[in-house]
Design a protein around this motif. Structure first.
Motif, PDB file in Angstrom:
ATOM      1  N   PRO A 114      88.828  49.887  72.014  1.00  0.00           N
ATOM      2  CA  PRO A 114      89.098  49.776  70.573  1.00  0.00           C
ATOM      3  C   PRO A 114      88.611  51.016  69.835  1.00  0.00           C
ATOM      4  O   PRO A 114      87.587  51.610  70.201  1.00  0.00           O
ATOM      5  CB  PRO A 114      88.304  48.534  70.166  1.00  0.00           C
ATOM      6  CG  PRO A 114      88.156  47.741  71.418  1.00  0.00           C
ATOM      7  CD  PRO A 114      88.036  48.750  72.517  1.00  0.00           C
TER       8      PRO A 114
ATOM      9  N   ALA B 199      85.848  40.506  68.788  1.00  0.00           N
ATOM     10  CA  ALA B 199      87.144  40.373  68.121  1.00  0.00           C
ATOM     11  C   ALA B 199      88.086  41.524  68.468  1.00  0.00           C
ATOM     12  O   ALA B 199      89.258  41.305  68.803  1.00  0.00           O
ATOM     13  CB  ALA B 199      86.939  40.295  66.611  1.00  0.00           C
ATOM     14  N   HIS B 200      87.602  42.763  68.389  1.00  0.00           N
ATOM     15  CA  HIS B 200      88.473  43.899  68.678  1.00  0.00           C
ATOM     16  C   HIS B 200      88.765  44.020  70.170  1.00  0.00           C
ATOM     17  O   HIS B 200      89.832  44.501  70.557  1.00  0.00           O
ATOM     18  CB  HIS B 200      87.844  45.194  68.155  1.00  0.00           C
ATOM     19  CG  HIS B 200      87.863  45.313  66.660  1.00  0.00           C
ATOM     20  ND1 HIS B 200      86.921  44.706  65.865  1.00  0.00           N
ATOM     21  CD2 HIS B 200      88.713  45.947  65.818  1.00  0.00           C
ATOM     22  CE1 HIS B 200      87.177  44.969  64.595  1.00  0.00           C
ATOM     23  NE2 HIS B 200      88.260  45.715  64.542  1.00  0.00           N
TER      24      HIS B 200
ATOM     25  N   GLU C 169      89.121  41.417  72.136  1.00  0.00           N
ATOM     26  CA  GLU C 169      90.151  40.402  72.359  1.00  0.00           C
ATOM     27  C   GLU C 169      91.526  40.939  71.966  1.00  0.00           C
ATOM     28  O   GLU C 169      92.511  40.748  72.691  1.00  0.00           O
ATOM     29  CB  GLU C 169      89.829  39.140  71.566  1.00  0.00           C
ATOM     30  CG  GLU C 169      90.814  38.007  71.808  1.00  0.00           C
ATOM     31  CD  GLU C 169      90.352  36.690  71.215  1.00  0.00           C
ATOM     32  OE1 GLU C 169      91.138  35.729  71.268  1.00  0.00           O
ATOM     33  OE2 GLU C 169      89.219  36.623  70.703  1.00  0.00           O
ATOM     34  N   THR C 170      91.591  41.621  70.838  1.00  0.00           N
ATOM     35  CA  THR C 170      92.868  42.207  70.410  1.00  0.00           C
ATOM     36  C   THR C 170      93.356  43.236  71.417  1.00  0.00           C
ATOM     37  O   THR C 170      94.554  43.279  71.753  1.00  0.00           O
ATOM     38  CB  THR C 170      92.714  42.857  69.030  1.00  0.00           C
ATOM     39  OG1 THR C 170      92.321  41.857  68.082  1.00  0.00           O
ATOM     40  CG2 THR C 170      94.008  43.502  68.568  1.00  0.00           C
TER      41      THR C 170
ATOM     42  N   GLU D  92      94.767  41.476  74.394  1.00  0.00           N
ATOM     43  CA  GLU D  92      96.077  40.892  74.101  1.00  0.00           C
ATOM     44  C   GLU D  92      97.188  41.934  74.222  1.00  0.00           C
ATOM     45  O   GLU D  92      98.327  41.615  74.558  1.00  0.00           O
ATOM     46  CB  GLU D  92      96.069  40.274  72.700  1.00  0.00           C
ATOM     47  CG  GLU D  92      95.240  39.000  72.605  1.00  0.00           C
ATOM     48  CD  GLU D  92      95.056  38.528  71.168  1.00  0.00           C
ATOM     49  OE1 GLU D  92      95.338  39.327  70.248  1.00  0.00           O
ATOM     50  OE2 GLU D  92      94.620  37.385  70.968  1.00  0.00           O
ATOM     51  N   ASP D  93      96.837  43.194  73.960  1.00  0.00           N
ATOM     52  CA  ASP D  93      97.826  44.273  74.080  1.00  0.00           C
ATOM     53  C   ASP D  93      98.072  44.671  75.532  1.00  0.00           C
ATOM     54  O   ASP D  93      99.014  45.414  75.821  1.00  0.00           O
ATOM     55  CB  ASP D  93      97.361  45.502  73.292  1.00  0.00           C
ATOM     56  CG  ASP D  93      97.417  45.274  71.784  1.00  0.00           C
ATOM     57  OD1 ASP D  93      98.162  44.367  71.359  1.00  0.00           O
ATOM     58  OD2 ASP D  93      96.711  45.987  71.046  1.00  0.00           O
TER      59      ASP D  93
END
Length: 481
Positions: free
Chosen positions: A326, A444-445, A447-448, A451-452
């Motif tokens: 991230p 949180a970041h 996890e994002t 997901e990518d």
């Protein structure tokens, strides 16, 4: 021999006892002489010479004059201070940081403070760029020195602060009143010692000893050597209250109450591992003084052959989840990596894969690397129900599985219902590649980013990490205190 190790018997002044005593005194004198020699050699390296001091003073004075002129044109009743280690004479030779704080009256609102601060910063360093902490400031390079121009409020007490940077002038004033040249030299020694053992820095990646904390400890104990002697005997939690405020309690391994703010623990960010690391090397250095303790040991990147040797010798199964890092500053990224590491290792442990050791690393990509003692689990898992005599719960458990054709049982063992049911994941890879990975606690970041897209590496496949993380893997497979 310590009292705990010995038999507690006083054998009297025998000749052998006198010989041991004499030898002990000789050893003590030799260690003291060795320590003095090491300290002298390190001081030659870390103490700035007069030319370096003069160049720093010239740059700092010139920039402070520019900042004062620019601030006076914007707002009356402002002043400009040099803060930090260069203001307190505790900076190490080669350090290039000059921190200049512009103090505005507290009647300003935060938005105006930020705007004025940026104007002063750009007027002081025309080629500077803006960065952001609690509010924006200007950073730049002048004649090789790294300069920060930071706005803050001019307050009467640190207990009135409106942002974290408002404390810094109080810290500088407090220590300037207590640091003489000898103590300042001992602060430089202590900082270099902590750098050498990898425990210096309050960033959230290191979670070690800040410069301010280091200075307070040297002042509290009266120098470098007495500090090491005290640290060697620390029994955490260690609590120090230099100004005897006696108002607040903290649940941290090391507590140093801020002399300027009784509600703050200066050592709050310091991890228990770094407290223990300081203790280990304090004892080791006092027992055998040597210069290499002061020198950071950056390992050579691990080679593919070296990695394969470690994997064969250890017989564990490494797995790694690798993804695009991230786009965050380190103080935001590493807490999220740590949270994700904790979540992933808990998820693997809960599914029976027995985490042996783990770490998280980041650069262009990031990876959570986990070593497993168990690489594959049976197709079924044991599921224990309540004791049979706990009627309501026991009957509910029995009914849930009695007609399940895929379950073995229920049967009774040890007075309770037991069933053996299909296991969701027989391999760690299966779990890590499934959507269940997102059920564990992730930053949180992170996890994002997952997901990518991400990849799972297992066993020898982790050699793919070497190009980017060779030094980190060398650290991992050659662990030290």
């Amino acid at each position: 021999m310590s009292e705990e190790d010995g038999d507690g018997v006083d054998h009297g002044p025998t000749s052998s006892h006198r010989g041991d005593h004499t030898g002990g005194e000789t050893d003590d004198r030799n260690r003291a002489r060795d320590l003095e020699g090491v300290v002298a050699a390190v001081r030659d390296r870390v103490d700035p010479d007069e030319d370096e001091r003069t160049r720093l003073r010239d740059v700092a004075d010139r920039l402070m004059e520019r900042a004062e002129t620019a601030a006076a044109e914007l707002c009356a009743d402002t002043d400009v201070l040099q803060v930090g280690s260069t203001a307190r004479n505790t900076w190490i030779s080669g350090d290039r940081d000059i921190d200049i704080f512009v103090r505005f009256p507290p009647s300003l609102d935060r938005g105006t403070l930020a705007d004025y601060g940026l104007e002063v910063g750009h007027a002081t360093i025309p080629d500077g760029h803006e960065e952001y902490a609690e509010h924006p400031y200007v950073k730049g390079t002048v004649e090789g020195f790294e300069i920060d121009i930071v706005p803050c409020f001019r307050l009467e007490s640190a207990t009135e602060i409106r942002s974290a940077v408002d404390r810094t002038p109080f810290h500088t004033r407090y220590l300037q009143q207590r640091l003489d040249d000898e103590l300042a030299a001992d602060v430089r020694l202590t900082k270099q010692f902590l750098k050498g053992i990898g425990a210096y820095g309050s960033d959230l990646r290191t979670r070690g000893f800040s410069g301010y904390l280091t200075e307070l400890l040297v002042v509290e104990y009266g120098g470098f050597r007495p500090l090491l002697a005290a640290v060697a005997d620390w029994q955490p939690p260690v609590e120090l209250d230099p100004e005897e405020h006696g108002r607040e309690t903290f649940d941290d391994p090391l507590v140093v109450i801020d002399p300027t703010d009784p509600d703050r623990n200066v050592a709050a960010v310091c991890a228990s591992d770094n407290v223990a690391r300081f203790q280990h090397y304090a004892r080791s250095f006092l027992e055998r003084p040597r210069i290499d303790v002061f020198e950071p040991d950056d390992p050579e990147p691990l080679t593919e052959a070296g990695l394969r040797d470690h994997l064969e010798r250890r017989g564990t199964t490494p797995v790694a989840v690798r993804f695009e890092a991230p786009d965050l500053v380190e103080d935001q990224l590493y807490p999220q990596l740590q949270k994700s590491l904790d979540g992933i290792t808990t998820g693997l442990d809960d599914r029976g894969f027995d985490v042996f050791r783990a770490t998280a690393v980041a650069d262009e990509t990031a990876a959570v690397l986990v070593e497993l003692a168990v690489s594959e689990r049976p197709a079924v898992e044991r599921h224990e129900g309540p004791p049979v005599h706990v009627r309501n719960h026991a009957e509910g458990f029995y009914d849930a599985y009695a007609d399940d054709p895929d379950a073995y049982g229920p049967f009774i063992e040890g007075g309770r219902y037991v069933t053996e049911r299909d296991r969701a994941f027989t391999t760690a890879r299966g779990f890590l590649e499934s959507d269940r990975l997102f059920d564990v606690g992730l930053g949180a970041h992170v996890e994002t980013a997952l997901e990518d897209g991400y990849e799972v590496l297992s066993g020898d496949e982790i050699v793919a990490l070497l190009d980017e993380f060779g030094p980190e893997l060398a650290d991992y497979f050659t662990p030290r205190p």
